[in-house]
Design a protein around this motif. Structure first.
Motif, PDB file in Angstrom:
ATOM      1  N   LEU A 168       3.596   0.856   2.796  1.00 32.89           N
ATOM      2  CA  LEU A 168       3.311  -0.129   3.844  1.00 32.89           C
ATOM      3  C   LEU A 168       3.029  -1.452   3.298  1.00 32.89           C
ATOM      4  CD1 LEU A 168       0.763   2.128   5.493  1.00 32.89           C
ATOM      5  CD2 LEU A 168       2.434   1.262   6.766  1.00 32.89           C
ATOM      6  N   LEU A 194      -5.267  -3.377  13.279  1.00 33.96           N
ATOM      7  CA  LEU A 194      -6.863  -3.598  13.483  1.00 33.96           C
ATOM      8  C   LEU A 194      -7.297  -3.310  14.767  1.00 33.96           C
ATOM      9  CD1 LEU A 194      -9.257  -5.049  11.946  1.00 33.96           C
ATOM     10  CD2 LEU A 194      -8.513  -7.032  12.897  1.00 33.96           C
ATOM     11  N   GLY A 208       4.196   7.257  12.728  1.00 36.07           N
ATOM     12  CA  GLY A 208       5.417   6.495  12.603  1.00 36.07           C
ATOM     13  C   GLY A 208       4.943   5.088  12.736  1.00 36.07           C
ATOM     14  N   LYS A 209       3.807   4.406  12.857  1.00 34.93           N
ATOM     15  CA  LYS A 209       3.442   2.942  12.714  1.00 34.93           C
ATOM     16  C   LYS A 209       2.745   2.885  11.687  1.00 34.93           C
ATOM     17  CE  LYS A 209       5.410   2.148  16.770  1.00 34.93           C
ATOM     18  NZ  LYS A 209       6.566   1.222  17.066  1.00 34.93           N
ATOM     19  N   GLY A 210       2.342   1.520  11.275  1.00 32.68           N
ATOM     20  CA  GLY A 210       1.406   0.975  10.403  1.00 32.68           C
ATOM     21  C   GLY A 210      -0.062   1.041  10.981  1.00 32.68           C
ATOM     22  N   PRO A 211      -0.962   0.999  10.242  1.00 35.20           N
ATOM     23  CA  PRO A 211      -2.386   0.831  10.861  1.00 35.20           C
ATOM     24  C   PRO A 211      -2.578  -0.466  11.575  1.00 35.20           C
ATOM     25  CG  PRO A 211      -2.647   1.422   8.644  1.00 35.20           C
ATOM     26  CD  PRO A 211      -1.121   1.249   8.724  1.00 35.20           C
ATOM     27  N   GLN A 220      -4.048   4.057  13.520  1.00 34.41           N
ATOM     28  CA  GLN A 220      -2.695   4.251  13.365  1.00 34.41           C
ATOM     29  C   GLN A 220      -2.283   5.604  14.008  1.00 34.41           C
ATOM     30  OE1 GLN A 220      -1.870   5.659   9.248  1.00 34.41           O
ATOM     31  NE2 GLN A 220       0.050   4.658   9.160  1.00 34.41           N
ATOM     32  N   PHE A 260      -9.898   1.335   1.762  1.00 38.09           N
ATOM     33  CA  PHE A 260      -9.919   2.090   3.179  1.00 38.09           C
ATOM     34  C   PHE A 260     -10.624   3.457   2.908  1.00 38.09           C
ATOM     35  CE2 PHE A 260      -6.983  -0.019   5.942  1.00 38.09           C
ATOM     36  CZ  PHE A 260      -6.540  -0.870   5.298  1.00 38.09           C
ATOM     37  N   GLY A 261     -11.171   4.081   3.807  1.00 43.53           N
ATOM     38  CA  GLY A 261     -11.753   5.316   3.743  1.00 43.53           C
ATOM     39  C   GLY A 261     -10.354   6.269   3.815  1.00 43.53           C
ATOM     40  N   SER A 262     -10.687   7.702   3.762  1.00 43.44           N
ATOM     41  CA  SER A 262      -9.645   8.722   3.792  1.00 43.44           C
ATOM     42  C   SER A 262      -8.910   9.052   4.981  1.00 43.44           C
ATOM     43  CB  SER A 262     -10.285   9.768   3.125  1.00 43.44           C
ATOM     44  OG  SER A 262     -11.215  10.186   3.820  1.00 43.44           O
ATOM     45  N   TYR A 301      -9.288   0.511  11.416  1.00 40.08           N
ATOM     46  CA  TYR A 301      -7.677   0.384  11.894  1.00 40.08           C
ATOM     47  C   TYR A 301      -7.550   1.850  12.513  1.00 40.08           C
ATOM     48  CZ  TYR A 301      -6.930  -3.640   9.120  1.00 40.08           C
ATOM     49  OH  TYR A 301      -6.830  -4.816   8.470  1.00 40.08           O
ATOM     50  N   GLY A 336       2.873  -3.756   8.638  1.00 37.71           N
ATOM     51  CA  GLY A 336       4.258  -3.394   9.183  1.00 37.71           C
ATOM     52  C   GLY A 336       4.217  -2.084   9.454  1.00 37.71           C
ATOM     53  N   PRO A 350      -5.843   8.704   0.470  1.00 34.56           N
ATOM     54  CA  PRO A 350      -5.887   7.534   1.609  1.00 34.56           C
ATOM     55  C   PRO A 350      -4.888   6.303   1.179  1.00 34.56           C
ATOM     56  CG  PRO A 350      -7.699   7.338   0.021  1.00 34.56           C
ATOM     57  CD  PRO A 350      -7.093   8.823  -0.205  1.00 34.56           C
ATOM     58  N   TYR A 403       0.976  -1.353   0.020  1.00 26.64           N
ATOM     59  CA  TYR A 403       0.084  -0.265  -0.143  1.00 26.64           C
ATOM     60  C   TYR A 403       0.879   1.092  -0.165  1.00 26.64           C
ATOM     61  CZ  TYR A 403      -4.482  -2.480   1.030  1.00 26.64           C
ATOM     62  OH  TYR A 403      -5.843  -2.889   1.074  1.00 26.64           O
ATOM     63  N   LEU A 444      -8.683  -4.810   0.577  1.00 22.15           N
ATOM     64  CA  LEU A 444      -9.369  -3.973   1.354  1.00 22.15           C
ATOM     65  C   LEU A 444      -9.212  -2.649   0.800  1.00 22.15           C
ATOM     66  CD1 LEU A 444      -7.879  -4.553   5.179  1.00 22.15           C
ATOM     67  CD2 LEU A 444     -10.367  -4.315   4.647  1.00 22.15           C
ATOM     68  N   PHE A 503      -8.994   4.617  10.476  1.00 19.63           N
ATOM     69  CA  PHE A 503      -9.509   4.422   9.064  1.00 19.63           C
ATOM     70  C   PHE A 503     -10.658   3.550   8.987  1.00 19.63           C
ATOM     71  CE2 PHE A 503      -6.211   6.616   6.546  1.00 19.63           C
ATOM     72  CZ  PHE A 503      -5.296   6.491   7.507  1.00 19.63           C
TER      73      PHE A 503
END
Lengths: 114, 114
Positions: free
Chosen positions: A90, B46, B41-44, B38, B104-106, B36, A106, A42, A35, B102, B89
């Protein structure tokens, strides 16, 4: 530790460079995804690999080239990028079958193209 | 074509208040609706997910409300805490042959003031 490890965390590259992003998952998943996340858009799906075969290329320019040598590893090879390609990239993984649709992401690679 | 529309873009809530984020989808083939969270500095990651055969799912302070006929779903965060400040998200997914996709929304940037 999310179970999905991306390296490097940060990358600065010139427009004529060639570099690769690496993703490794330790969750026993058999589907992996790339991604792109930028400030203005988004989460954009780029590529989907399921059971080590590419099942989707979401109209991504050819300067991005994915590789999935096995179900645990995913690469994104980059060449002759443009400044607008600067973003957070990502990687995610999931099960390809069954009822569990959840993705594990990740922490991403922050890419800056200069 | 944006298949999942999310609002608001940003939200400020006082500590202890209720945060509400809304999403609407178009494709009736979607059968899994995750949220999700987020942090910078991190990924999303769940947070919570629902399938269209139920109208509500609650996990701790987080609740998803789902309206199948209106094609809308929302995330409610009760007793919001400063530690909930993050980007949220919504997403929608459906089975695609041998993988899941998947969308995703904005995103909604939530700030919980102490």
């Amino acid at each position: 530790e999310t179970g999905v490890t991306q390296t490097p965390r940060h990358l600065v590259m010139g427009m004529t460079n060639k570099k690769s992003l690496k993703c490794e998952q330790h969750l026993g998943h058999n589907a992996m995804y790339w991604y792109k996340q930028s400030a203005k858009k988004p989460l954009e799906l780029m590529f989907v690999y399921s059971l080590e075969e590419r099942v989707e290329n979401n109209s991504v320019p050819s300067r991005f080239s994915p590789e999935c040598p096995n179900s645990s590893h995913l690469f994104l090879h980059l060449h002759t990028l443009q400044p607008e390609d600067s973003a957070l990239y990502l990687c995610a993984s999931s099960q390809a079958t069954g009822s569990d649709y959840g993705y594990t992401f990740g922490s991403g690679t922050r890419l800056t193209v200069v | 074509q944006q298949q999942v529309k999310q609002s608001p873009q940003s939200l400020i809530v006082q500590k202890g208040g209720i945060s509400i984020i809304n999403c609407a989808y178009e494709n009736t083939a979607f059968d899994y609706f995750p949220w999700y969270q987020q942090f910078p500095g991190k990924g999303p990651a769940l947070l919570i997910a629902i399938r269209p055969d139920v109208s509500e799912k609650k996990e701790g302070r987080f609740t998803i409300s789902f309206n199948k006929s209106a094609k809308q779903f929302s995330l409610h965060i009760m007793d919001s805490q400063p530690g909930d400040s993050a980007t949220y998200f919504c997403a929608a997914s459906r089975r695609m042959d041998s993988s899941y996709k998947l969308i995703f929304g904005s995103g909604t940037r939530l700030l919980v003031r102490p």
